[in-house]
Each structure stands twice: as structure tokens, then as C-alpha cells.
Design a protein around this motif. Sequence first.
Motif, PDB file in Angstrom:
ATOM      1  N   THR A  16      58.386   1.656  37.065  1.00 14.72           N
ATOM      2  CA  THR A  16      59.753   1.482  37.572  1.00 14.72           C
ATOM      3  C   THR A  16      60.734   2.313  36.751  1.00 14.72           C
ATOM      4  OG1 THR A  16      59.269  -0.754  38.375  1.00 14.72           O
ATOM      5  CG2 THR A  16      61.584  -0.198  38.001  1.00 14.72           C
ATOM      6  N   THR A  45      63.017   5.391  38.159  1.00 17.72           N
ATOM      7  CA  THR A  45      64.469   5.374  37.984  1.00 17.72           C
ATOM      8  C   THR A  45      64.963   6.665  37.343  1.00 17.72           C
ATOM      9  OG1 THR A  45      64.492   2.954  37.760  1.00 17.72           O
ATOM     10  CG2 THR A  45      66.397   4.151  36.886  1.00 17.72           C
ATOM     11  N   GLY A 101      65.254   9.376  39.885  1.00 15.78           N
ATOM     12  CA  GLY A 101      66.034   9.088  41.074  1.00 15.78           C
ATOM     13  C   GLY A 101      65.268   8.465  42.222  1.00 15.78           C
ATOM     14  N   MET A 102      64.157   7.785  41.907  1.00 12.84           N
ATOM     15  CA  MET A 102      63.345   7.138  42.933  1.00 12.84           C
ATOM     16  C   MET A 102      63.219   5.648  42.637  1.00 12.84           C
ATOM     17  SD  MET A 102      62.445   9.818  44.850  1.00 12.84           S
ATOM     18  CE  MET A 102      60.974   9.390  45.788  1.00 12.84           C
ATOM     19  N   ARG A 103      62.633   4.901  43.573  1.00  6.90           N
ATOM     20  CA  ARG A 103      62.362   3.489  43.369  1.00  6.90           C
ATOM     21  C   ARG A 103      61.170   3.094  44.232  1.00  6.90           C
ATOM     22  NH1 ARG A 103      67.203   0.504  46.873  1.00  6.90           N
ATOM     23  NH2 ARG A 103      66.387   1.083  48.950  1.00  6.90           N
ATOM     24  N   VAL A 113      57.025   4.668  47.484  1.00  2.12           N
ATOM     25  CA  VAL A 113      58.263   4.978  46.776  1.00  2.12           C
ATOM     26  C   VAL A 113      59.234   5.679  47.723  1.00  2.12           C
ATOM     27  CG1 VAL A 113      57.037   5.193  44.579  1.00  2.12           C
ATOM     28  CG2 VAL A 113      57.515   7.238  45.920  1.00  2.12           C
ATOM     29  N   GLU A 114      60.501   5.645  47.359  1.00  2.00           N
ATOM     30  CA  GLU A 114      61.536   6.257  48.184  1.00  2.00           C
ATOM     31  C   GLU A 114      62.700   6.658  47.280  1.00  2.00           C
ATOM     32  OE1 GLU A 114      62.606   3.120  50.832  1.00  2.00           O
ATOM     33  OE2 GLU A 114      63.671   1.958  49.294  1.00  2.00           O
ATOM     34  N   ASP A 136      66.171   6.592  45.523  1.00  2.32           N
ATOM     35  CA  ASP A 136      67.042   5.467  45.179  1.00  2.32           C
ATOM     36  C   ASP A 136      68.471   5.808  45.579  1.00  2.32           C
ATOM     37  OD1 ASP A 136      68.457   3.402  44.090  1.00  2.32           O
ATOM     38  OD2 ASP A 136      67.594   3.571  42.079  1.00  2.32           O
ATOM     39  N   ASP A 178      71.104   4.388  44.886  1.00  4.35           N
ATOM     40  CA  ASP A 178      72.055   4.117  43.809  1.00  4.35           C
ATOM     41  C   ASP A 178      71.958   5.124  42.662  1.00  4.35           C
ATOM     42  OD1 ASP A 178      72.969   1.856  45.133  1.00  4.35           O
ATOM     43  OD2 ASP A 178      71.385   0.599  44.258  1.00  4.35           O
ATOM     44  N   ALA A 179      71.006   6.060  42.781  1.00  2.14           N
ATOM     45  CA  ALA A 179      70.828   7.044  41.712  1.00  2.14           C
ATOM     46  C   ALA A 179      72.040   7.969  41.663  1.00  2.14           C
ATOM     47  CB  ALA A 179      69.569   7.856  41.954  1.00  2.14           C
TER      48      ALA A 179
END
Length: 236
Positions: free
Chosen positions: A170, A174, A177-179, A229-230, A232, A234-235
Amino acid sequence: MSGVTTDLDPTRVGRDPAGDGDARISPRRERTRERLLDAAYGLFAEHGINGTSIEAVCEAAGFTRGAFYSNFASKEELFLALSEREIRQRMRSLEHAVEHLPEHPVQDGVIAPATIATIVAAVMDDPRDERRWCLMNAELELLALRDPQVAARFAEQEESFRTELADILTRVLTEVGMRFAIDPAAATRVLISAYSCAARDAFLGPADDEAVRRAQSADWLPALVGRLVEPDPDAA
């Protein structure tokens, strides 16, 4: 036994076979434990836990039974300690890999295959002998299925490993820029299970199983990660 040395007495105060962490382990005792674990690694992988006696482990390590029982209450405890050591080594390898990820870890909104390969290699690969580790894992799972007491500790070990791995993955996502697209714990479980199945299938295959395993991972792992994964939103 030729070349056998004696270590701590089995009844010596401070022995902590339950792993409570209260007893201080001297450098000498730590070296003894490591030699016993190293000897057991090869023997358990080759002969299984039921086919390996405590005497065989002691002889391979160059110690007496007294040294064994100064460090481990049973063969099963030795097996669990060996598994824990391997997990810790893999986590250290992962932390090192995270610090040295390939350039451009994300390409066109997806994790680059080279980044995936680096992380998988750090967590799953044993540079000494991945086949032996696969055998060890299978032995430990069978032991846990047969022994409720071992099962409880094995389940705790597995849960701790998955939680730690999920936290690290995780953090890596982060940073790029992914989650995870699903619950991180669930995603991590899927990745571990998928890789373990692929490794087992590879070792059941013909001669160059290392190449087979790499090919399998290269074919399906990036696609699987791509589903899990995709980006993020909010990044920064």
C-alpha cells in the motif's frame, strides 16, 4: 557423532522455547540457533518433517540434543522458527527493493512490468533454492492441517506476513500515485495465492522450472496486478 560440540544445557535458566521474548539470547546461542535452522532447512525440504529426526538435524549442524533442546522445545517449534526466519528475510528483501524500484514505475496509468517483477522477486524468490522453499511451505501447511496447535501458530504467522506485506505494498502504491482497487488485505491474499500456485505448477513441470516460473509470472502477473490496482484520485 564426529565433530559434535555442546552448547547450552537444556535446563539452563533463561530458555525461552515459547518465543515470549523475555530471555536474552547470547551471540553464542544465536549462532547455535542459526546453525540448527540452516541444517533443518535442507533436511526438511528433502525428507519432510516426519522423515527428519532431531538427531539428524543435530548431526548436520554439529551439535548434541542438549543444544537443540536449549533452543527449541520440539521439532515442530524448530519448523515454525525456520518459517518465521524466512519471512523476515523476505520482508527485508522487499524493503530493500522498494528503495530501489526501477525508473518510471507507472506507465500509462498501470504499474510497469519491471516494477512488478522487482517486488515479486524480493518477496517470493529464494536466491538459494526456490524449489526448497516451495517444499518447505508445503510441509508446513500439511503439518498445520494435521496438528491444531501448530495450526494456530501457523495461521498467526501467515496473517502477520500478509498484513505486513499489504502495508508495504500500500505504501509503495501510494508513493507512485496508485492504490488497491479492492481491500488491500484481500488483494495481497490474491497475489500471494496466485504466485504460490504458479510456482507449484512450475516445479511440477519439466527440467528448467526456473525459466518456466519466470515465464508464467511474466505472462499473467502484470495483468492480474492491473485488475487489482488503479490510479489514486487523491494523489497529488
